[in-house]
Design a protein around this motif. Structure first.
Motif, short mmCIF file in Angstrom:
data_model
loop_
_atom_site.label_atom_id
_atom_site.label_comp_id
_atom_site.label_asym_id
_atom_site.label_seq_id
_atom_site.Cartn_x
_atom_site.Cartn_y
_atom_site.Cartn_z
N ALA A 6 0.84 -1.19 0.00
CA ALA A 6 0.00 0.00 0.00
C ALA A 6 0.88 1.25 0.00
CB ALA A 6 -0.92 -0.01 1.22
N GLN A 7 0.34 2.33 -0.49
CA GLN A 7 1.08 3.59 -0.60
C GLN A 7 0.94 4.42 0.68
OE1 GLN A 7 3.06 4.31 -3.23
NE2 GLN A 7 2.49 2.27 -3.91
N ALA A 8 1.93 5.24 0.96
CA ALA A 8 1.90 6.13 2.13
C ALA A 8 0.74 7.11 1.98
CB ALA A 8 3.21 6.87 2.26
N GLY A 9 0.04 7.37 3.07
CA GLY A 9 -1.11 8.26 3.07
C GLY A 9 -2.40 7.58 2.70
N GLU A 10 -2.33 6.34 2.30
CA GLU A 10 -3.49 5.58 1.86
C GLU A 10 -4.16 4.91 3.06
OE1 GLU A 10 -3.29 1.79 -0.75
OE2 GLU A 10 -2.95 3.49 -2.09
N SER A 11 -5.47 5.02 3.15
CA SER A 11 -6.21 4.36 4.22
C SER A 11 -6.80 3.07 3.67
CB SER A 11 -7.32 5.28 4.73
OG SER A 11 -7.99 4.67 5.80
N ASN A 12 -6.67 1.99 4.41
CA ASN A 12 -7.15 0.67 3.98
C ASN A 12 -7.89 -0.01 5.12
OD1 ASN A 12 -5.81 0.24 1.25
ND2 ASN A 12 -4.08 0.83 2.51
N ILE A 13 -8.69 -1.00 4.77
CA ILE A 13 -9.38 -1.84 5.75
C ILE A 13 -8.69 -3.20 5.76
CG2 ILE A 13 -11.57 -2.93 6.40
CD1 ILE A 13 -11.64 0.10 6.60
N ILE A 14 -8.38 -3.70 6.95
CA ILE A 14 -7.72 -5.00 7.07
C ILE A 14 -8.72 -6.10 6.75
CG2 ILE A 14 -6.59 -6.59 8.68
CD1 ILE A 14 -5.56 -4.12 10.17
N LYS A 15 -8.35 -6.96 5.83
CA LYS A 15 -9.20 -8.09 5.42
C LYS A 15 -8.87 -9.36 6.21
CE LYS A 15 -10.92 -5.89 1.77
NZ LYS A 15 -11.80 -4.83 2.14
N LYS A 16 -7.56 -9.60 6.40
CA LYS A 16 -7.12 -10.84 7.03
C LYS A 16 -5.72 -10.66 7.59
CE LYS A 16 -5.66 -15.37 5.57
NZ LYS A 16 -5.35 -16.19 4.42
N VAL A 17 -5.46 -11.32 8.70
CA VAL A 17 -4.11 -11.33 9.28
C VAL A 17 -3.62 -12.77 9.24
CG1 VAL A 17 -2.72 -10.86 11.32
CG2 VAL A 17 -4.65 -9.38 10.78
N GLY A 18 -2.50 -13.01 8.56
CA GLY A 18 -1.97 -14.36 8.40
C GLY A 18 -0.79 -14.61 9.30
N GLY A 19 -0.11 -15.71 9.04
CA GLY A 19 1.07 -16.08 9.82
C GLY A 19 0.75 -17.13 10.87
N ILE A 57 2.23 2.90 15.04
CA ILE A 57 2.98 1.68 15.29
C ILE A 57 3.94 1.45 14.13
CG2 ILE A 57 2.80 -0.82 15.60
CD1 ILE A 57 -0.01 -0.32 16.75
N ALA A 58 5.17 1.07 14.45
CA ALA A 58 6.15 0.73 13.42
C ALA A 58 6.26 -0.79 13.34
CB ALA A 58 7.50 1.33 13.77
N ILE A 59 6.17 -1.31 12.13
CA ILE A 59 6.32 -2.75 11.91
C ILE A 59 7.29 -2.97 10.76
CG2 ILE A 59 4.06 -3.40 12.83
CD1 ILE A 59 3.03 -3.57 9.98
N GLY A 60 7.88 -4.15 10.72
CA GLY A 60 8.80 -4.52 9.65
C GLY A 60 8.04 -5.00 8.42
N LYS A 61 8.76 -5.07 7.32
CA LYS A 61 8.13 -5.48 6.06
C LYS A 61 7.61 -6.90 6.14
CE LYS A 61 8.79 -5.39 1.12
NZ LYS A 61 9.66 -5.04 0.02
N ASP A 62 8.31 -7.80 6.85
CA ASP A 62 7.85 -9.19 6.93
C ASP A 62 6.52 -9.28 7.71
OD1 ASP A 62 9.41 -8.36 9.08
OD2 ASP A 62 9.93 -10.40 9.66
N MET A 63 6.36 -8.45 8.74
CA MET A 63 5.08 -8.42 9.46
C MET A 63 3.99 -7.83 8.57
SD MET A 63 4.76 -9.39 12.66
CE MET A 63 5.68 -9.65 14.13
N ALA A 64 4.33 -6.76 7.84
CA ALA A 64 3.36 -6.10 6.96
C ALA A 64 2.90 -7.03 5.85
CB ALA A 64 3.96 -4.83 6.39
N ASN A 65 3.75 -7.96 5.42
CA ASN A 65 3.36 -8.92 4.40
C ASN A 65 2.30 -9.89 4.87
OD1 ASN A 65 4.95 -7.95 2.30
ND2 ASN A 65 6.71 -9.15 2.94
N LYS A 66 2.17 -10.07 6.18
CA LYS A 66 1.18 -10.99 6.74
C LYS A 66 -0.20 -10.34 6.91
CE LYS A 66 4.57 -13.74 9.32
NZ LYS A 66 5.58 -13.58 8.32
N ILE A 67 -0.27 -9.02 6.74
CA ILE A 67 -1.53 -8.28 6.91
C ILE A 67 -2.09 -7.98 5.53
CG2 ILE A 67 -2.59 -6.21 7.87
CD1 ILE A 67 -0.11 -6.11 9.79
N MET A 68 -3.26 -8.54 5.23
CA MET A 68 -3.90 -8.33 3.93
C MET A 68 -4.94 -7.23 4.04
SD MET A 68 -2.54 -10.34 1.84
CE MET A 68 -1.22 -11.46 2.14
N VAL A 69 -4.91 -6.31 3.08
CA VAL A 69 -5.86 -5.20 3.05
C VAL A 69 -6.64 -5.22 1.76
CG1 VAL A 69 -4.58 -3.74 4.61
CG2 VAL A 69 -4.11 -3.59 2.19
#
Length: 69
Positions: A6-19, A57-69
């Motif tokens: 997702a792009q900076a400044g973009e608002s999204n709704i979380i669909k699923k959290v994986g991992g 909240i700051a998260i790493g790219k690997d954590m962000a990859n587990k969050i689907m929007v």
């Protein structure tokens, strides 16, 4: 798509959290649950700062990859 794409400044709704179960629980405790709104504040060197439930909240790219929007 994963949150990391997702792009900076973009608002999204979380669909699923994986991992793994422990990863999902950790993210749920931070507020990353399906149906929640998340806004990307900035992206730098693979780290992502997001605004979720009135908190930054700051998260790493690997954590962000587990969050689907």
């Amino acid at each position: 798509m994963p949150l990391s794409m997702a792009q900076a400044g973009e608002s999204n709704i979380i669909k699923k959290v994986g991992g793994r179960e422990e990863t999902r629980k950790f993210l749920e405790n931070l507020g990353f649950v399906a149906g929640s709104a998340v806004t990307i504040i900035s992206k730098a060197r693979g780290n992502i700062i997001v605004n979720i439930k009135e908190s930054r909240i700051a998260i790493g790219k690997d954590m962000a990859n587990k969050i689907m929007v």
